[in-house]
Design a protein around this motif. Sequence first.
Motif, PDB file in Angstrom:
ATOM      1  N   ASN A   1       8.555   7.307  -9.061  1.00  0.00           N
ATOM      2  CA  ASN A   1       7.853   7.024 -10.330  1.00  0.00           C
ATOM      3  C   ASN A   1       6.456   7.640 -10.263  1.00  0.00           C
ATOM      4  O   ASN A   1       5.449   6.947 -10.433  1.00  0.00           O
ATOM      5  N   TRP A   2       6.420   8.927 -10.009  1.00  0.00           N
ATOM      6  CA  TRP A   2       5.153   9.591  -9.700  1.00  0.00           C
ATOM      7  C   TRP A   2       4.150   9.537 -10.843  1.00  0.00           C
ATOM      8  O   TRP A   2       2.966   9.281 -10.632  1.00  0.00           O
ATOM      9  N   ASP A   3       4.579   9.797 -12.055  1.00  0.00           N
ATOM     10  CA  ASP A   3       3.646   9.793 -13.187  1.00  0.00           C
ATOM     11  C   ASP A   3       2.977   8.431 -13.341  1.00  0.00           C
ATOM     12  O   ASP A   3       1.790   8.338 -13.655  1.00  0.00           O
ATOM     13  N   LYS A   4       3.750   7.381 -13.124  1.00  0.00           N
ATOM     14  CA  LYS A   4       3.195   6.031 -13.193  1.00  0.00           C
ATOM     15  C   LYS A   4       2.249   5.772 -12.029  1.00  0.00           C
ATOM     16  O   LYS A   4       1.166   5.185 -12.209  1.00  0.00           O
ATOM     17  N   ALA A   5       2.619   6.233 -10.844  1.00  0.00           N
ATOM     18  CA  ALA A   5       1.782   6.027  -9.657  1.00  0.00           C
ATOM     19  C   ALA A   5       0.431   6.715  -9.799  1.00  0.00           C
ATOM     20  O   ALA A   5      -0.586   6.220  -9.300  1.00  0.00           O
ATOM     21  N   LEU A   6       0.403   7.859 -10.486  1.00  0.00           N
ATOM     22  CA  LEU A   6      -0.851   8.597 -10.661  1.00  0.00           C
ATOM     23  C   LEU A   6      -1.892   7.800 -11.440  1.00  0.00           C
ATOM     24  O   LEU A   6      -3.092   8.062 -11.329  1.00  0.00           O
ATOM     25  N   GLN A   7      -1.443   6.841 -12.202  1.00  0.00           N
ATOM     26  CA  GLN A   7      -2.355   6.073 -13.045  1.00  0.00           C
ATOM     27  C   GLN A   7      -2.914   4.834 -12.330  1.00  0.00           C
ATOM     28  O   GLN A   7      -3.669   4.069 -12.909  1.00  0.00           O
ATOM     29  N   THR A   8      -2.554   4.653 -11.077  1.00  0.00           N
ATOM     30  CA  THR A   8      -3.004   3.468 -10.342  1.00  0.00           C
ATOM     31  C   THR A   8      -3.956   3.851  -9.221  1.00  0.00           C
ATOM     32  O   THR A   8      -3.953   4.980  -8.721  1.00  0.00           O
ATOM     33  N   ASP A   9      -4.795   2.896  -8.807  1.00  0.00           N
ATOM     34  CA  ASP A   9      -5.697   3.107  -7.683  1.00  0.00           C
ATOM     35  C   ASP A   9      -4.964   2.997  -6.343  1.00  0.00           C
ATOM     36  O   ASP A   9      -5.461   3.443  -5.314  1.00  0.00           O
ATOM     37  N   LYS A  10      -3.784   2.385  -6.373  1.00  0.00           N
ATOM     38  CA  LYS A  10      -3.029   2.197  -5.138  1.00  0.00           C
ATOM     39  C   LYS A  10      -2.659   3.530  -4.505  1.00  0.00           C
ATOM     40  O   LYS A  10      -2.604   3.656  -3.278  1.00  0.00           O
ATOM     41  N   LEU A  11      -2.392   4.521  -5.332  1.00  0.00           N
ATOM     42  CA  LEU A  11      -1.944   5.807  -4.805  1.00  0.00           C
ATOM     43  C   LEU A  11      -3.014   6.422  -3.912  1.00  0.00           C
ATOM     44  O   LEU A  11      -2.725   6.855  -2.790  1.00  0.00           O
ATOM     45  N   ARG A  12      -4.242   6.465  -4.407  1.00  0.00           N
ATOM     46  CA  ARG A  12      -5.325   7.034  -3.583  1.00  0.00           C
ATOM     47  C   ARG A  12      -5.488   6.243  -2.292  1.00  0.00           C
ATOM     48  O   ARG A  12      -5.647   6.826  -1.207  1.00  0.00           O
ATOM     49  N   SER A  13      -5.453   4.937  -2.384  1.00  0.00           N
ATOM     50  CA  SER A  13      -5.596   4.101  -1.197  1.00  0.00           C
ATOM     51  C   SER A  13      -4.504   4.408  -0.179  1.00  0.00           C
ATOM     52  O   SER A  13      -4.777   4.535   1.025  1.00  0.00           O
ATOM     53  N   ARG A  14      -3.283   4.580  -0.641  1.00  0.00           N
ATOM     54  CA  ARG A  14      -2.166   4.842   0.272  1.00  0.00           C
ATOM     55  C   ARG A  14      -2.218   6.263   0.831  1.00  0.00           C
ATOM     56  O   ARG A  14      -1.774   6.503   1.952  1.00  0.00           O
ATOM     57  N   VAL A  15      -2.739   7.197   0.056  1.00  0.00           N
ATOM     58  CA  VAL A  15      -2.899   8.558   0.566  1.00  0.00           C
ATOM     59  C   VAL A  15      -3.850   8.557   1.765  1.00  0.00           C
ATOM     60  O   VAL A  15      -3.578   9.170   2.802  1.00  0.00           O
ATOM     61  N   TYR A  16      -4.956   7.848   1.639  1.00  0.00           N
ATOM     62  CA  TYR A  16      -5.944   7.839   2.717  1.00  0.00           C
ATOM     63  C   TYR A  16      -5.499   6.981   3.898  1.00  0.00           C
ATOM     64  O   TYR A  16      -5.990   7.164   5.017  1.00  0.00           O
ATOM     65  N   LYS A  17      -4.566   6.080   3.673  1.00  0.00           N
ATOM     66  CA  LYS A  17      -3.990   5.339   4.788  1.00  0.00           C
ATOM     67  C   LYS A  17      -2.975   6.190   5.546  1.00  0.00           C
ATOM     68  O   LYS A  17      -2.609   5.859   6.672  1.00  0.00           O
ATOM     69  N   GLY A  18      -2.541   7.279   4.929  1.00  0.00           N
ATOM     70  CA  GLY A  18      -1.624   8.196   5.583  1.00  0.00           C
ATOM     71  C   GLY A  18      -0.265   8.223   4.929  1.00  0.00           C
ATOM     72  O   GLY A  18       0.368   7.184   4.752  1.00  0.00           O
ATOM     73  N   ILE A  19       0.181   9.422   4.565  1.00  0.00           N
ATOM     74  CA  ILE A  19       1.515   9.587   4.012  1.00  0.00           C
ATOM     75  C   ILE A  19       2.512   9.579   5.171  1.00  0.00           C
ATOM     76  O   ILE A  19       2.308  10.288   6.163  1.00  0.00           O
ATOM     77  N   PRO A  20       3.581   8.806   5.100  1.00  0.00           N
ATOM     78  CA  PRO A  20       4.587   8.843   6.172  1.00  0.00           C
ATOM     79  C   PRO A  20       5.064  10.275   6.407  1.00  0.00           C
ATOM     80  O   PRO A  20       5.357  11.005   5.463  1.00  0.00           O
ATOM     81  N   ASN A  21       5.126  10.673   7.657  1.00  0.00           N
ATOM     82  CA  ASN A  21       5.465  12.065   7.972  1.00  0.00           C
ATOM     83  C   ASN A  21       6.830  12.460   7.405  1.00  0.00           C
ATOM     84  O   ASN A  21       7.029  13.605   7.002  1.00  0.00           O
ATOM     85  N   SER A  22       7.750  11.517   7.345  1.00  0.00           N
ATOM     86  CA  SER A  22       9.095  11.812   6.831  1.00  0.00           C
ATOM     87  C   SER A  22       9.083  12.101   5.333  1.00  0.00           C
ATOM     88  O   SER A  22      10.033  12.679   4.806  1.00  0.00           O
ATOM     89  N   LEU A  23       8.010  11.691   4.636  1.00  0.00           N
ATOM     90  CA  LEU A  23       7.936  11.871   3.186  1.00  0.00           C
ATOM     91  C   LEU A  23       6.804  12.817   2.780  1.00  0.00           C
ATOM     92  O   LEU A  23       6.524  12.982   1.592  1.00  0.00           O
ATOM     93  N   ARG A  24       6.199  13.448   3.771  1.00  0.00           N
ATOM     94  CA  ARG A  24       5.038  14.299   3.476  1.00  0.00           C
ATOM     95  C   ARG A  24       5.407  15.480   2.589  1.00  0.00           C
ATOM     96  O   ARG A  24       4.649  15.860   1.688  1.00  0.00           O
ATOM     97  N   SER A  25       6.565  16.062   2.812  1.00  0.00           N
ATOM     98  CA  SER A  25       6.945  17.214   1.986  1.00  0.00           C
ATOM     99  C   SER A  25       7.102  16.814   0.519  1.00  0.00           C
ATOM    100  O   SER A  25       6.667  17.539  -0.385  1.00  0.00           O
TER     101      SER A  25
END
Length: 473
Positions: free
Chosen positions: A81-105
């Motif tokens: 649900n990427w378009d929806k995730a872009l509208q939340t502050d959670k996405l930035r917070s989770r990016v800086y906590k680290g994207i799981p390597n298995s889902l980085r691509s």
Amino acid sequence: MAHDSNEADRERAAIVAKYDKGREEGAEIDPWEDADFFIYKVTDRYGFLHKEPLASRTDLERKAILIERSREIKWIKMLNNWDKALQTDKLRSRVYKGIPNSLRSRAWGQMLRVDKLKSTKEGFYDEAKQLARLTSPDIKQIDLDVNRTYRNHIMFRERYGVKQQALFHVLATYSMYNTEVGYCQGMSGIAALLLMYFNEEDAFWALSSLLSDRMHGMHGLFKPGFPKLLRLQEHHEKICKKLLTKVHKHLKKIEVDARIYSMKWFLQCFLDRLPFSLTLRVWDAFMFDGDRVPIAMAFLVIKLYKKQLSKMNFDEAMGHLQTMESHSFNDDEIMEALQSTMTELRRSGLDHPGPSQTTEQAPPPPRDIDELRSRVLFSQRIHDVNYKPSRINRNESFREGIKAMYDNDDEPITSPKASEPDNTDDRIYHNVQDNHNTIIPKVPAKSSGSPLRSTSYGLGNPTDANGHVPVSV
């Protein structure tokens, strides 16, 4: 001229043929090009090969991996649900906590709009690749750089292996897709990083997005004259002078020039300058927030080590700033500090140097393969960019062009005139039109007796006494 053109065509065809042959039976591979990989005993979780067994993971490292795996479910939901995730502050917070390597691509692909770019030009890459194989003036330099890019990584260890073939084709194709940049050393490391997470075509479109979109704008870093690089370095100097006055004065006193030590920080967003696990975290943030990340990270490095740097001489300071692999902080601490630093710079109005200049912006990409062919033909006729064997050797002394760096003046850097040298081992080349060749020298340490004398202070990777690039994960 016709003789030179025919010779160039034959040389280019011979190089391309080697990549087509790959590692099939009968392939001609010089022994020096294929390292003896029996010396490597273990591969780490990111694919890097090590000569000695890795130390056992600490409790903190084991915990970090478990946390990363627990985040995968949350990330899958956001990616679906990427378009929806872009509208939340959670996405930035989770990016800086680290994207799981298995889902980085998947995450990087969303941030760079790879699928959207591909869908608008279906079939374009394959045709552009074939065109580049026949016409790219940068084939020889690309071939040389492919041979020395991440050879200690399992994907790139084999000469003419599958990923080396992909790296060669991505760089060759982009050299014709964006002829204003062509190919510049430094791009190979970025393309290789992308190929660790993408297939060949996706890596091409990801590279294209990094260079052309407004958030990352790496076009201005690699085009002749490096206008954006100079602007970011000037901004870094401004930040340090205002917020870290004491250490800034000391670095000036010992003649440590930010335009040298920060070159690769900005050109490649700290690639090969940090432990790889941290590099990925920094690139996660860079993919999401663009230029503000390397700007803040550059300031953070100086701030973290201001006490040590204030006591160092030239060799010590340059060596430390170029090989920051033995720091005592863990990745989470660095990323938390990076976010705090970005907030600090934003409050000071220094988080960004301002909108990009017109000279930094990428030209419109070709709309289709026919337009690309027309551009290639036009370039060949007007600028005579047909490949010549001597082309990568063009290196009239760059001292005049970068005199500003060493004299600490504010004169702009200009492209040098072209001539042919006897030795090219210590220089880095920007392969574009002949009248735009730009060469960045590797600057040796001042003291010939320094243990850092073999360290490259330019784009090249730092090397150990045997000439190998150390990688610590």
